[in-house]
Enzyme design. Structure first.
Site, PDB file in Angstrom:
ATOM      1  N   ASP A 123      -4.656  -0.767   8.405  1.00 11.07           N
ATOM      2  CA  ASP A 123      -4.212  -0.383   7.071  1.00 11.07           C
ATOM      3  C   ASP A 123      -3.414   0.915   7.061  1.00 11.07           C
ATOM      4  O   ASP A 123      -3.338   1.640   8.060  1.00 11.07           O
ATOM      5  CB  ASP A 123      -5.434  -0.212   6.153  1.00 11.07           C
ATOM      6  CG  ASP A 123      -5.973  -1.542   5.659  1.00 11.07           C
ATOM      7  OD1 ASP A 123      -5.259  -2.547   5.773  1.00 11.07           O
ATOM      8  OD2 ASP A 123      -7.123  -1.566   5.173  1.00 11.07           O
TER       9      ASP A 123
ATOM     10  N   LYS B  85      -1.157  -1.098   2.470  1.00  8.32           N
ATOM     11  CA  LYS B  85      -0.792  -1.106   1.052  1.00  8.32           C
ATOM     12  C   LYS B  85      -0.668   0.327   0.586  1.00  8.32           C
ATOM     13  O   LYS B  85      -1.567   1.144   0.799  1.00  8.32           O
ATOM     14  CB  LYS B  85      -1.858  -1.824   0.220  1.00  8.32           C
ATOM     15  CG  LYS B  85      -2.139  -3.252   0.649  1.00  8.32           C
ATOM     16  CD  LYS B  85      -3.369  -3.792  -0.063  1.00  8.32           C
ATOM     17  CE  LYS B  85      -3.767  -5.140   0.472  1.00  8.32           C
ATOM     18  NZ  LYS B  85      -5.043  -5.605  -0.124  1.00  8.32           N
TER      19      LYS B  85
ATOM     20  N   MET C  75      -9.171   6.924  -5.381  1.00  8.78           N
ATOM     21  CA  MET C  75      -7.879   6.366  -5.820  1.00  8.78           C
ATOM     22  C   MET C  75      -7.631   6.574  -7.318  1.00  8.78           C
ATOM     23  O   MET C  75      -7.164   5.674  -8.003  1.00  8.78           O
ATOM     24  CB  MET C  75      -7.813   4.865  -5.491  1.00  8.78           C
ATOM     25  CG  MET C  75      -8.050   4.563  -4.024  1.00  8.78           C
ATOM     26  SD  MET C  75      -8.341   2.816  -3.693  1.00  8.78           S
ATOM     27  CE  MET C  75      -9.978   2.549  -4.418  1.00  8.78           C
TER      28      MET C  75
END
Length: 535
Positions: free
Chosen positions: A36, A58, A173
Site C-alpha cells: 500500500d 490509495k 484519516m
C-alpha cells in the site's frame, strides 16, 4: 509440493524499524508482495530478488486499484500456488480493510494468516511525546475513523457517548473532516479547552506535529495535509516534557549519502538515528579488478611477505575473498605482520581471528609511514598493499624510498555508479536538501559527473557539503565545491559528529547507553571509527 498462502501483514506506521519480526519474515519468503501507499519502501529491500512486487496504493481519490480488484488480485496470485504477502500500513485489522480481504480469502478457500502491526494510533503519538494513556490523566482510549464508508446512510459513531465517555480519542484519516469532528465533540459535551494534537507522517523523518485545543485546532492545522492522525485528550499536554523524536540533533535535516549502495546503509542508519531524512544516492560501486593475476601472484608469495597493509574494509574483504577462492586460508599468513588503517578495518581483520601489529593514530598515508618507521627498519622488507585502483601513490612511494620492496596491488576497483533515480536531483533543484556528504574523492568526482555541471552550479550555493577528510576536501575544492563541514576524525562517526555540530545542536551530550547512540556516536567521546578516506 509447494502450498499457497496469503499473509496479511501490518508494516507499522512508517518507521521501518517498527515492523514485527514475523512481518519481516513474511516479506523475505514471499513470491508476491502486494503493498500500500503508507508502506515504507525500504522494507521492500528485504524481498527476494525474484519476488513480484505490486503496488496497489490509495491516496485520497487517487486509487491505483479499487478494493474489489485488490481482493481478486490476492485470490488470483494465491491460486497460482504462490506465497503472497499483503503488506499494509499500520495494522491490517485497524481501519486497514484487512478484514474484508480475509473474508474474500476465506470464501475462496485460500489459507491465510494475519500478522498484526503497530497501529498509528499508538505509535504516532508516542513519537510525538504523547502517551495515549497515563494514570494521572486517563485510563480509557478509543480508536475512531475520521472517514467513514461514504456509502453509509448515516454515521455509526455515537457522538453523544463518545465525546465524554473516553479519556483519549484518536481519529484516523480525519484531516478533511476535522471541522466536523471538532464540532461534534464540542456539541456533545467535550470542553473547548480540551488539548488536541494533529500528527502528519508520524514516526518518519517528515513527522510534523501541531497542537492546540478544540477551540483552535482547525485553524492551527489548516496547512496539515494527509496522512495525519488526530489525538484528543489531556495526555496531549505531556508532549512538552516527553517529546523525544522531534528533538533529535538532525531532525528536519535532509542529508544525501553518496557512498556505494553496499556501504551506504550503515552511514544512513547513523544519520537516521539522529533524526535526519536520508536520501541514498550512490555514486560509486565496488567491483573486481580487471585481472586477478597480480593479486594471485602475491598470494602465492605470502611466506616471503613481511607486512600486509590494509587501508580499508574493502581491501580486507577483497583480499580474503580471493584467498579463500583459491582454496587457501588464514594459516598462509603465519609470520606476516599486519598494518591496519583505522579501527573499522582492524575490527574486520580481527573477524578473521588475526592480530593487528600496527594501527597508525591518524587515518592518512603520512601517519602510516611514521608508525611503521617506529616499529622496525623497512629496508629489504617485502610489503603487500591490496588496495583500490584509484588509491594515492604517496604511501608505496614513501615506503620504497625507505628501501622496502612494495607490491601495490589492485584488489578491487571503484567505478562510477549509474544512477537512474532522478528523485534526489529533483530535491536538490527545488532546495529541499540540506547537506550532501562525500566519503572519498571518487564520490565527489562521480557526484559531479552524475548531476552535471549546470545542475551543480545551480544548487551548490544552497546546499552544505560535508567531507570525511582532507584528501576528499581538496578534490571537492578543486572542482569548485565549497566544503563547509569537515570531519576532524577521518571516519564515518567523525563525519556524523561534524554534521551534528555544524547543525547547531546544543542539547546535552547523548549518553552512551541512549537508544539514539547505539554505540556509534557520542559528541565528545571517541568510539568505533570507520575509515573511508582514500589513502
Amino acid at each position: 509440493m509447494k502450498e499457497n498462502i496469503v499473509y496479511l501483514v501490518g508494516s507499522g506506521p512508517g518507521d521501518p524499524g517498527l515492523i514485527t519480526v514475523k512481518g519481516l519474515e513474511c516479506i523475505k519468503k514471499a513470491d508476491v508482495i502486494v503493498y500500500d501507499y503508507l508502506v515504507n519502501h525500504s522494507l521492500l529491500k528485504n524481498a527476494r530478488s525474484d519476488a513480484e512486487i505490486i503496488y496497489v496504493g490509495k491516496k485520497g481519490n487517487q486509487h491505483t486499484m479499487e478494493q474489489e480488484d485488490i481482493n481478486q488480485l490476492l485470490v488470483d496470485k494465491a491460486m497460482e500456488n504462490k506465497v503472497v504477502t499483503r503488506l499494509k500500513g499500520g495494522d491490517p485489522y485497524v481501519f486497514g480493510r484487512g478484514g474484508e480481504e480475509a473474508l474474500v480469502l476465506k470464501k475462496n478457500n485460500i489459507p491465510f494468516e494475519v500478522v498484526p502491526g503497530i497501529t498509528a494510533a499508538i505509535a504516532s503519538p508516542a513519537y510525538a511525546g504523547i502517551p495515549v494513556t497515563h494514570r494521572s490523566y486517563t485510563s480509557t482510549f478509543g480508536l475512531i475513523t475520521g472517514h467513514e464508508d461514504p456509502t453509509k446512510d448515516q454515521s455509526d459513531i455515537d457522538w453523544e457517548k463518545l465525546s465524554t465517555g473516553l479519556g483519549t480519542l484518536t481519529f484516523y484519516m480525519g484531516i478533511k473532516n476535522l471541522p466536523n469532528i471538532v464540532s461534534q465533540l464540542v456539541k456533545h459535551g467535550r470542553s473547548k479547552d480540551t488539548p488536541v494534537a494533529v500528527i502528519r507522517w508520524g514516526t518518519t523523518p517528515a513527522q510534523e506535529t501541531v497542537t492546540g485545543t478544540l477551540s483552535n485546532i482547525v485553524e492551527k492545522a489548516k496547512n496539515i495535509k494527509p496522512p495525519a492522525i488526530t489525538i484528543v485528550g489531556e495526555v496531549v499536554n505531556l508532549r512538552d516534557q516527553l517529546n523525544w523524536f522531534e528533538t533529535r540533533p538532525l531532525f528536519g535535516k535532509t542529508v544525501v549519502v553518496t557512498r556505494s549502495r553496499d556501504q551506504a546503509s550503515e552511514f544512513s542508519e547513523k544519520l537516521t538515528d539522529l533524526g535526519a531524512n536520508v536520501l541514498e544516492f550512490p555514486t560509486i560501486k565496488i567491483t573486481s579488478p580487471d585481472d586477478f593475476a597480480p593479486l594471485d601472484k602475491e598470494l602465492g608469495r605470502l611466506e616471503s611477505t613481511d607486512w600486509i597493509i590494509f587501508t580499508s574494509v574493502n581491501g580486507v574483504d577483497c583480499f580474503f575473498h580471493r584467498l579463500f577462492e583459491l582454496g587457501r586460508d588464514v594459516r598462509d599468513l603465519k609470520g606476516v605482520k599486519i598494518c591496519s588503517i583505522g579501527p573499522a578495518t582492524t575490527d574486520r581483520i580481527k573477524g578473521f581471528h588475526l592480530k593487528v601489529d600496527c594501527q597508525p593514530p591518524k587515518y592518512v598515508a603520512e601517519s602510516v609511514v611514521e608508525a611503521l618507521k617506529e616499529i622496525e627498519a623497512l629496508k629489504g622488507k617485502r610489503i603487500l598493499m591490496p588496495r583500490a585502483d584509484i588509491a594515492r601513490s604517496y604511501l608505496p612511494e614513501e615506503l620504497q624510498k625507505m628501501g622496502a620492496d612494495v607490491a601495490d596491488i589492485v584488489a578491487y576497483k571503484t567505478v562510477a555508479a549509474t544512477n537512474g533515480d532522478n528523485t534526489v536531483l529533483d530535491k536538490l533543484k527545488d532546495g529541499t536538501v540540506d547537506i550532501v556528504t562525500f566519503t572519498s574523492s571518487s564520490t565527489v568526482r562521480n557526484f559531479a559527473k552524475i548531476v552535471g555541471e549546470d545542475n551543480l552550479s545551480a544548487f551548490k550555493k544552497n546546499v552544505q557539503f560535508a567531507s570525511i577528510g582532507p584528501i576528499t576536501t581538496k578534490t571537492a575544492e578543486e572542482m569548485g565545491i565549497e566544503v563547509s563541514i569537515k570531519a576532524d576524525e577521518y571516519t564515518i562517526p567523525g563525519l556524523v559528529k561534524a554534521i551534528v555540530e555544524k547543525s547547531g545542536y546544543d542539547k546535552p551530550q547523548i549518553p552512551l547507553e541512549s537508544p539514539l547512540n547505539k554505540g556509534i556516536l557520542s559528541i565528545n567521546i571517541p568510539v568505533l571509527k570507520e575509515v573511508s578516506e582514500e589513502l
